[in-house]
Write a protein that holds these residues in place. Structure first.
Motif, PDB file in Angstrom:
ATOM      1  N   ALA A 334     -75.072 -37.428  18.496  1.00  0.00           N
ATOM      2  CA  ALA A 334     -76.317 -37.563  19.255  1.00  0.00           C
ATOM      3  C   ALA A 334     -77.398 -38.275  18.448  1.00  0.00           C
ATOM      4  O   ALA A 334     -78.385 -38.760  19.008  1.00  0.00           O
ATOM      5  N   LEU A 335     -77.200 -38.338  17.139  1.00  0.00           N
ATOM      6  CA  LEU A 335     -78.166 -38.993  16.268  1.00  0.00           C
ATOM      7  C   LEU A 335     -77.840 -40.469  16.118  1.00  0.00           C
ATOM      8  O   LEU A 335     -76.704 -40.901  16.314  1.00  0.00           O
ATOM      9  N   VAL A 340     -85.611 -39.602  16.862  1.00  0.00           N
ATOM     10  CA  VAL A 340     -85.704 -38.848  18.110  1.00  0.00           C
ATOM     11  C   VAL A 340     -86.269 -37.461  17.827  1.00  0.00           C
ATOM     12  O   VAL A 340     -86.250 -36.982  16.699  1.00  0.00           O
ATOM     13  N   GLU A 341     -86.751 -36.820  18.884  1.00  0.00           N
ATOM     14  CA  GLU A 341     -87.247 -35.458  18.752  1.00  0.00           C
ATOM     15  C   GLU A 341     -86.069 -34.489  18.723  1.00  0.00           C
ATOM     16  O   GLU A 341     -85.046 -34.708  19.381  1.00  0.00           O
ATOM     17  N   VAL A 342     -86.250 -33.396  17.982  1.00  0.00           N
ATOM     18  CA  VAL A 342     -85.187 -32.395  17.892  1.00  0.00           C
ATOM     19  C   VAL A 342     -84.908 -31.796  19.273  1.00  0.00           C
ATOM     20  O   VAL A 342     -83.748 -31.518  19.620  1.00  0.00           O
ATOM     21  N   SER A 370     -82.852 -38.687   7.918  1.00  0.00           N
ATOM     22  CA  SER A 370     -84.217 -39.124   7.608  1.00  0.00           C
ATOM     23  C   SER A 370     -85.181 -38.361   8.498  1.00  0.00           C
ATOM     24  O   SER A 370     -84.939 -38.220   9.704  1.00  0.00           O
ATOM     25  N   ARG A 371     -86.255 -37.860   7.897  1.00  0.00           N
ATOM     26  CA  ARG A 371     -87.311 -37.192   8.666  1.00  0.00           C
ATOM     27  C   ARG A 371     -88.507 -38.131   8.765  1.00  0.00           C
ATOM     28  O   ARG A 371     -88.883 -38.782   7.795  1.00  0.00           O
ATOM     29  N   LEU A 376     -89.876 -36.232  14.023  1.00  0.00           N
ATOM     30  CA  LEU A 376     -88.719 -36.996  14.488  1.00  0.00           C
ATOM     31  C   LEU A 376     -87.666 -37.086  13.382  1.00  0.00           C
ATOM     32  O   LEU A 376     -87.980 -37.032  12.195  1.00  0.00           O
ATOM     33  N   VAL A 377     -86.408 -37.231  13.802  1.00  0.00           N
ATOM     34  CA  VAL A 377     -85.310 -37.341  12.842  1.00  0.00           C
ATOM     35  C   VAL A 377     -84.384 -38.483  13.241  1.00  0.00           C
ATOM     36  O   VAL A 377     -84.306 -38.862  14.412  1.00  0.00           O
ATOM     37  N   SER A 378     -83.703 -39.037  12.251  1.00  0.00           N
ATOM     38  CA  SER A 378     -82.700 -40.073  12.521  1.00  0.00           C
ATOM     39  C   SER A 378     -81.602 -39.954  11.485  1.00  0.00           C
ATOM     40  O   SER A 378     -81.779 -39.329  10.433  1.00  0.00           O
TER      41      SER A 378
END
Length: 384
Positions: A334-335, A340-342, A370-371, A376-378
């Motif tokens: 999904a990443l 994107v938001e958690v 990555s934060r 957001l995270v990727s």
């Protein structure tokens, strides 16, 4: 009129010496940043339990051996701080700047040197060009002096130009310098005397970086979020289109702070950034009265509740989450490279939030995540 920031007596719970040592070890360990630190405490219950869990969590995320800061390393840094006349303040302790607690990825520990009572007073930040004009520096000093006389602490980054003008003008009323390197590595060297005047008098220096850390270019944007987060507002005086001051302004806006900008001539490149901020909605100001009138209704109002970083009495997993055999693969799938938001990952995978948060924590410790600002995270590009 002087204010107390609406805080009254400082609130918070002091860390024990044992907790402070464990907190310092945890934040100095590989792949542990402010957001990861918070997730680890929430999941494991305490910094000591988190330190024990680090290698296993990293391995489950597909990472290699993780360097965990040793007791000796942390004790050495605590001794360095003491010799330097500094100390470490935790995010839940009384001397931690109250508005900074609520920002995205607030530092769990701040090294501080100087008058810590300044953290409990309302603050306003001043930033701008290092290559400031004489008029810009003079105007900054005048506004900072008047804001300081009204009971506000002035925050800046100790850089040459606008920063230095703001600090010098408020040496008697109170000024805070947010550092990009360790407290013992002030930058630039030409402002060393100013730095000493601040920390020996009515000033305070703060840093989240280790002692002995010489600032690099990429450390300054990280420092800028501290400048933006400590105060109720941020004033930009003279900033070119690619100025780091615009990063501070962007972070201040993200944090819900008022962004003020001093207009300048369209013919002066040093005003291109400030004029653009005004076009984008920043508050145009022509003097300190504009700043004081805008901030007055905010001072004394409750600030946003801080993101929790509080140890529990008992250790052990706080999320009680155990990913199934395919859950990690679903979350990784999904990443991508796009942040994107958690919550979007939770909805997409239809997995319990606790499971998603735990797997993201594992990936982060493994060096695969990555934060980004705003939570957001990727996935790092090597994994995409």
């Amino acid at each position: 009129m002087a204010h107390d920031g609406g805080a009254g007596r400082p609130r918070g719970i002091a860390l024990t010496d044992r907790q402070r040592l464990a907190w310092l070890r945890l934040i100095r360990s590989d792949n542990v940043g402010p957001a990861t630190f918070r997730e680890l405490i929430n999941h494991c219950g305490s910094a000591e339990a988190a330190l024990d869990a680090l290698p296993d969590l990293s391995a489950r995320g597909g990472g290699r051996s993780l360097r965990v800061a040793s007791v000796e390393q942390a004790e050495r840094e605590l001794e360095q701080a003491t010799r330097f006349g500094a100390r470490f303040v935790g995010i839940g302790e009384p001397d931690y700047p109250p508005l900074l607690r609520s920002i995205d990825a607030a530092p769990p520990l701040l090294a501080v040197k100087g008058d810590t009572s300044l953290t409990q007073k309302p603050a306003v930040a001043f930033v701008g060009s290092r290559n400031a004009s004489a008029a810009g520096a003079k105007f900054t000093a005048r506004m900072a002096l008047e804001v300081g006389a009204a009971g506000y602490v002035v925050v800046s980054g100790l850089a040459r130009g606008i920063d230095a003008a703001a600090h010098r003008a408020t040496l008697e009323t109170g000024t805070i310098a947010a550092m990009a390197g360790g407290l013992d590595m002030p930058y630039p060297p030409e402002n060393l005397e100013l730095y000493q005047q601040m920390t020996d008098g009515a000033g305070l220096a703060v840093s989240e970086m280790p002692f002995g850390w010489e600032p690099r270019a990429r450390d300054f944007p990280r420092r800028n979020r501290l400048i933006a987060g400590i105060g109720y507002g941020l004033v930009v005086v003279e900033a070119a289109t690619r100025s780091g001051s615009l990063i501070s302004a962007r972070r201040a806006a993200d944090f819900g702070r008022i962004v003020f900008a001093v207009p300048g001539s369209p013919l002066d490149p040093r005003s291109a950034g400030t004029n653009a901020l005004i076009k984008d909605g920043a508050t145009l100001i022509i003097g300190s009265t504009d700043i004081l009138e805008a901030l007055a209704p905010l001072v004394g109002r409750p600030v946003a509740p801080p993101l929790s970083v509080r140890e529990r009495d008992e250790d052990g997993p706080g999320l009680q989450a155990e990913p199934g055999e395919t859950d990690r693969d679903r979350i990784v799938s999904a990443l991508g490279a796009t942040p994107v938001e958690v919550d979007d990952i939770v909805r997409h995978t239809e997995l319990p939030p606790a499971v998603v948060y735990l797997v993201l924590l594992e990936l982060d410790l493994a060096g695969r995540l990555s934060r980004h600002p705003s939570g957001l995270v990727s996935l790092l590009t090597d994994d995409v």
